[in-house]
Design a protein around this motif. Structure first.
Motif, PDB file in Angstrom:
ATOM      1  N   ALA A  58       0.826  -1.203   0.000  1.00 42.47           N
ATOM      2  CA  ALA A  58       0.000   0.000   0.000  1.00 42.47           C
ATOM      3  C   ALA A  58       0.862   1.255   0.000  1.00 42.47           C
ATOM      4  O   ALA A  58       0.518   2.258  -0.641  1.00 42.47           O
ATOM      5  CB  ALA A  58      -0.942  -0.022   1.207  1.00 42.47           C
TER       6      ALA A  58
ATOM      7  N   ALA B 148       2.135   1.845  -3.542  1.00 40.66           N
ATOM      8  CA  ALA B 148       1.060   2.333  -4.408  1.00 40.66           C
ATOM      9  C   ALA B 148       0.734   3.790  -4.094  1.00 40.66           C
ATOM     10  O   ALA B 148       0.634   4.633  -4.991  1.00 40.66           O
ATOM     11  CB  ALA B 148      -0.182   1.455  -4.243  1.00 40.66           C
ATOM     12  N   LEU B 149       0.613   4.079  -2.812  1.00 38.63           N
ATOM     13  CA  LEU B 149       0.255   5.439  -2.403  1.00 38.63           C
ATOM     14  C   LEU B 149       1.343   6.434  -2.782  1.00 38.63           C
ATOM     15  O   LEU B 149       1.072   7.502  -3.349  1.00 38.63           O
ATOM     16  CB  LEU B 149       0.025   5.457  -0.889  1.00 38.63           C
TER      17      LEU B 149
ATOM     18  N   PHE C  94      -3.569  -0.115  10.125  1.00 31.92           N
ATOM     19  CA  PHE C  94      -3.354   0.027   8.693  1.00 31.92           C
ATOM     20  C   PHE C  94      -3.790   1.414   8.217  1.00 31.92           C
ATOM     21  O   PHE C  94      -3.112   2.061   7.413  1.00 31.92           O
ATOM     22  CB  PHE C  94      -4.120  -1.075   7.955  1.00 31.92           C
ATOM     23  N   SER C  95      -4.913   1.890   8.739  1.00 29.45           N
ATOM     24  CA  SER C  95      -5.392   3.208   8.324  1.00 29.45           C
ATOM     25  C   SER C  95      -4.408   4.296   8.762  1.00 29.45           C
ATOM     26  O   SER C  95      -4.073   5.195   7.985  1.00 29.45           O
ATOM     27  CB  SER C  95      -6.778   3.470   8.921  1.00 29.45           C
TER      28      SER C  95
ATOM     29  N   LEU D 141      -1.422   4.431   6.538  1.00 33.41           N
ATOM     30  CA  LEU D 141      -1.613   5.103   5.254  1.00 33.41           C
ATOM     31  C   LEU D 141      -1.515   6.624   5.376  1.00 33.41           C
ATOM     32  O   LEU D 141      -0.862   7.294   4.572  1.00 33.41           O
ATOM     33  CB  LEU D 141      -2.976   4.718   4.659  1.00 33.41           C
TER      34      LEU D 141
END
Ligand SMILES: Nc1ncnc2c1ncn2[C@@H]1O[C@H](COP(=O)(O)OP(=O)(O)O)[C@@H](O)[C@H]1O
Ligand SMILES: Nc1ncnc2c1ncn2[C@@H]1O[C@H](COP(=O)(O)OP(=O)(O)O)[C@@H](O)[C@H]1O
Ligand SMILES: Nc1ncnc2c1ncn2[C@@H]1O[C@H](COP(=O)(O)OP(=O)(O)O)[C@@H](O)[C@H]1O
Lengths: 112, 434, 434, 434, 112, 112
Positions: C76, C79-80, C154-155, C158
């Motif tokens: 992630a 990708a981010l 996880f949030s 990010l």
């Protein structure tokens, strides 16, 4: 002697072991098992297909003890393994006729 | 290098020179060491996509008892497709021939020397061009097998794949890239939305239906046994896709650079889009979802890679992630087929969306003056794309069905129930993972 | 190609031509197919370092219950960071702007075509340069997460990573490589000792402290559950580092060759040095030690790679292996923080040592006449290096702390105790490895 | 580039120009960015063959208790061989010196700058040539260890491998590629049939005999514990072999393209041939068989790669698959040695067959006018090949035996029985895979 | 009948099996378990953090036998599993009321 | 109460579970074991070396039940696990003196 077998939730193992050692239990044996009972497995969805995980991971704890310790051991496990939520598990008590320590050959309560 | 692959043979033979400064080398075939360096590496990268990329992507998603059998399918398919390719596949697909199929002038690669150059790729040795195209044939075939994972006989799989490469893949490759009727008709497919993804996607769907559902579908837990393998697989697919899409420029130039850029952007965007869509609808963002999104983005941008800009790549990524998520979950459930590893939901749907997107977002600013999509005012391109999609769905779907039915009659397609329950690893290959 | 990255923009704009024969192509931007071939591949190699390299390096070191969550973080984050990079990160870091930050002229990559060339890399397409730099941003962010493995939401992860790329990475990259004040001040950082390793190392240390120790730290067994994954990861990091360091020459030339050479030599030497140090002090040479040594050597040589000779690489390798071993064991224990996978001990310490080593061992014989380190009689270079180290530690450490505190207040950083005990795979992603 | 490696130094110094158009660059050394791009990548590819390729190939085939120890052997051998190479190995092998060994002019790589070019590779930096050759030395040594898996002390392994690289590998490399007597005598070994595969194969056989059988050989189950690792390993070997064989052209040209082509064709063919042979004789096609076949094909084509056409590659593939299958099963059983992972059966036999095949199938049409094999009417080439095979078997076999005996006397070669039963991971490295 | 359960060191399994078959035992069942007892797990150090591996890998052997074979079976296991070092393990003997062979339906000693 | 332990072939687990639940058994515990018995392991050949896989994978099912249910439970397992081929496995019945449900503290038959 008795063989006490407890089926518990995996994340309670450390607490059960600590509870048992704190009341003087010197040894025990654990293994990974899968349980089926009132606690229903979750329904999983994997890419649109539903399925039921019917067996849940549990830990089996086996401990051989003297007859006079049964109550204390059962109590200790009960308390340590308890969460109050379904699936907490079971304790079974069986008679054990003989126990031998392989290293020394001692037998009976000596061997535990 | 003068001619991008998708514009291909017709243009090449006519000696058309793209009027971009970076492409000014002209039409005379001459091996360029930089282009050759890149295309050798691109070939290795696409090979890595199959082995171990796709093999692991699939192996991680099956149950533990079938993990080796799944890798065996990819391994054997790549080996078989490679041998067929040098014998007859390449010449069928990439020699002039006619509108439908090539000729046999390169049968057994006769006449290939260190100096040979294909008119389709004028700055690299023909051996490199042939090998690069071989890796595409191999991976396309191997992708199909995800749809029938966990239940196909190994022998039947070999017959199916051998016939499929010759009867389905080679003609379609010729139509789109080898000077066939779709290419001369103006179809845009930069790196294989039609030839690879739609082709494999529909074949997978048909194969899933012909073979029937896995035992236990709908009540047993068929979830992936080890997504770490799948993560490795997708990562190598992602890396290898740089060779797949940027390599389709057939040169180390600005076109390749742009293709690499939009490929990566679409993959990253689609991974995030699938992740968010799943998080919102299912409550948790799964690792399987993130990697599936990446593959969806990669597959979807493929036909458009050399033609669109970064903004289009962002849009394509979002659409790919959300649509393929929907196709692989809700839609699949509704339609009721068991496409084990979502070959159709990811590659089929992604290929269709991307091929249309190429018709919409292709822009002369990136793709050169002859190429214009809807946003450049050429709405007809979308229709051209649609036609190619339908033709490919029919040809690939139809012949996949025929080949499978024939193989079924002759040797049978599916393993026995006992083999399926106890696992293909042990029964088909005599091995198991500890 | 004329201008190596670390000498960068200022020189480029001034049209300085390095007087090495191999670099004689001059200052006019012109795409070279060989350089472009190499840089496309270098980009793929650095991408492979993150996916699957770093993902596996980390995944193998956590406990089995967190292995998928660990890969999800890397996936992630890459990708981010990629999406943020094309939207605004690249333009902030690599357009002229000022001493502190770039401008917005490439916002959403507007104006990027197949012909664009950046003044920072005059022989390759700008799309390739942009993508190459993107892979650096992505891996730097992903490295940070090793420090907080096993316990972060996880949030929250990010949000943290998105903000970190924009607020910490982009400015530092601009200072050192994009024409900012550290570059014009003469700081040497060939391939990212400062921008990547110190930057990620100190951020990891701060994050480990802000999040607090893992449950069970100091009494439970937190040892790696499957070092085979870690070995695969480090191997791919090692291979990919050829793209990272030799690619930082931005051309396929003798500079790239030397950078590759010293990179590999330092890695091999440091692996042996850590192995021997551990063997002598702990009684056994662990596999974790060997691979950690390799990573330490790779990280440490990074800032010096294009400037030093083989003898210096051997010295740097020994120092890196021994010092990072000490920092990750005895020192960490003494200081009492729980940097789960030793981001600071390996990358932070390695980056600092290597940045100083560049100041000591840089030699005109390798790096060209303008570059001289202590051994060429220019002791001031060490001070210049030290200044850049301190500035980066303060900026990255400070803003990492601020970002984390804000995210903590808004959505909370850490998972619940039950989630931590039962594993992030199941709780955050609904999946597990069999 | 003018001179292919196998024709090497003598020709190079004499300024012979191969009369192929693609090689027309002439004899003056000048760095070409395309050739350099390719050779940097080829170096990375061959490094990837060892790490993680070979490490995983072997790790998957041992029992679970020895998996980490097996990776540790490959890791430490690559690191050690690399350091020895820059210190003294390269100069022994690849400087002119005499017929038997090079000189010490590049001791510690002194004099190597960004501008250095070796007379053996006139279009790339010497640093790249040196690194490329380093990866060959490293993997050759690491291959040997498969024969003694599961039972060798880590310390003894390090001494053995260090001495072996200097005493066995460097001379043989010099003879065949560095201007030594086998090269001047006309031996054909394009990419290492003799130097790598025969050399490692016979060393492995001798080592297996000196160390003795694994405990439990013949009655315990010694089957591979996790062939998924082996599949990953072989896949990366296969991909990396493009760098190994096509890289041995030392340029990005038609020669490299042909070498890549026949390499892949032989691998695919041999994989299928072993699969079929096993299916017919044992009833099931194992995954281990398919991947072993691929490695056999790759090893066998290696000496012939730049000299033969596609038809020869198909023949070589079939022969390699069937013969190596026989050597690794029936023959090994008859002879009664325990070569754990079939180093001799695959690499030794493959190397011998391939070296002879080069003498048979080499053709001027591919290899240039000076090179002619039996099919071009030059039967003497087969004898030349045979002579080189015998010399290498004697030298490598003999010195391997001597080195091992010396190490045995000084520190002992084999672990204790308890260590062997309980596993090397725990006893030698203090780690285990969960 | 009795059910004899032995917890032994993993590397002794082959010897125990051989010992049992050599005295005529026709069947047995083994499983991987983890043991906790006098034998303390090593203290591990992993990158500067110490921890105790409290559970050690053991093998559980279960064998159902006739009453009259108990002594011989226990002796055989004791000898084969013995190293004399701590952690050798335990043998427990319990009564088994009934045994059935699923394949044939035989029961009692016939079924063993 | 009794503890019924069955060693069965792995692919029969679902049938055994279904058979038991259909006669009202509310819970059970399963684990992976390896068996050695009349059913000889296959002789494997790995690259020319023969070896005998002497232990075959089996599943152990443990179910605690009321005394009066023994017959029905044994019958159900017997039928569901039966293939008639060697290696079908065994059922052992032992006395269980006490059973406790951890969640509620209930004991005896209530707890099952
Ligand atoms: N009759 C039984 N025999 C053996 N094990 C049982 C039995 N009943 C329950 N168990 C074990 O106990 C676990 C917990 O039982 P369950 O009915 O789910 O929850 P609870 O004990 O809280 O009612 C099960 O998963 C299973 O492993
Ligand atoms: N009371 C017990 N109940 C069940 N298992 C036990 C008991 N005591 C010991 N064990 C098992 O026996 C193993 C060996 O016991 P330990 O006390 O370590 O050594 P020793 O038997 O040589 O004194 C333990 O690891 C554990 O598996
Ligand atoms: N005496 C025994 N004690 C414990 N387990 C046994 C015993 N005999 C057999 N078993 C278990 O039952 C399984 C099946 O037994 P086996 O003799 O192979 O077949 P069958 O029961 O059909 O004769 C064995 O693999 C083993 O796990």
């Amino acid at each position: 002697m008795k063989l006490v077998t407890a089926i518990i939730k995996p994340f309670k193992l450390d607490e059960v072991r600590d509870a048992l050692t704190s009341i003087g239990v010197a040894g025990l044996t654990v293994s990974e098992v899968k349980g089926y009972g009132r606690q229903k497995g979750q329904t999983g969805i994997y890419r649109g297909a539903e399925y039921v995980i019917s067996f849940l991971p549990k830990i089996k704890v086996e401990v051989a003890i003297d007859d006079r310790d049964v109550e204390r051991v059962v109590e200790a496990i009960k308390k340590a393994a308890h969460t109050g939520k379904i699936g907490d598990g079971k304790i079974f008590v069986m008679a054990c006729e003989q126990a031998i320590r392989i290293r020394t050959g001692e037998s009976g309560s000596e061997a535990l | 290098m003068t001619i991008t692959r998708a514009r291909g043979l017709a243009a090449a033979l006519a000696g058309v020179v793209a009027p971009l400064p970076a492409f000014a080398a002209g039409g005379t075939p001459k091996i360029d060491s930089g282009d050759t360096a890149w295309m050798i590496v691109a070939t290795a990268l696409v090979l890595m996509m199959s082995l171990p990329g796709l093999a692991l992507f699939y192996a991680g998603m099956v149950r533990k008892k079938n993990v080796l059998a799944t890798t065996a399918q990819t391994l054997a398919t790549v080996a078989l497709a490679s041998v067929l390719w040098v014998v007859v596949g390449y010449t069928l697909a990439f020699t002039p021939g006619g509108a439908w199929i090539g000729d046999l002038s390169r049968f057994m690669m006769r006449g290939l020397t260190v100096e040979s150059i294909s008119p389709l790729a004028k700055t690299i040795p023909e051996s490199v061009f042939m090998m690069y195209q071989m890796t595409f044939a191999a991976i396309t075939a191997a992708i199909v097998l995800g749809a029938v994972a966990d239940r196909m006989k190994f022998s039947a799989m070999l017959w199916f794949m051998g016939l499929w490469v010759l009867i389905v893949y080679c003609p379609v490759a010729h139509w789109v890239w080898g000077g066939g009727f779709l290419q001369t008709g103006g179809t845009l497919d930069f790196a294989g939305g039609i030839v690879v993804h739609i082709n494999a996607g529909i074949a997978g769907l048909v194969a899933a239906i012909v073979l029937g559902k896995r035992r236990g579908y709908g009540h047993d837990n068929l979830a992936p046994h080890n997504l770490v393998l799948t993560v490795i697989g997708v990562s190598l697919l992602w890396v290898g896709w740089m060779g797949f899409n940027a390599g389709s420029a057939l040169a180390a130039d600005g076109r390749a650079g742009m293709a690499m850029t939009v490929t990566h952007v679409a993959a990253a965007t689609a991974a995030l889009a699938w992740m968010v869509a799943e998080w919102l609808t299912m409550g948790k963002p799964s690792v399987l979802g993130i990697v599936s999104g990446a593959v969806a983005g990669l597959g979807t941008i493929t036909p458009a890679a050399g033609y669109v800009d970064v903004t289009a790549a962002l849009i394509i990524g979002v659409v790919a992630g959300v649509l393929c998520f929907y196709a692989s979950t809700a839609l699949k459930k509704k339609l009721g087929y068991d496409d084990s590893l979502d070959v159709f939901g990811v590659h089929g749907v992604g290929g269709i969306v991307g091929t249309l997107a190429a018709g919409v977002f292709a822009t002369s600013a990136i793709a050169g003056p002859e190429v214009r999509g809807l946003i450049d005012g050429n709405g007809g391109q979308v229709l051209t794309q649609l036609k190619a999609i339908v033709v490919t769905l029919l040809w690939s779907g139809g012949f996949t069905w025929i080949i499978l039915k024939v193989v079924d009659v002759v040797i049978g397609l599916r393993v026995t129930t006992e083999q399926e329950i106890e696992g293909l690893d042990l029964h088909l290959h005599g091995e198991r993972v500890e």
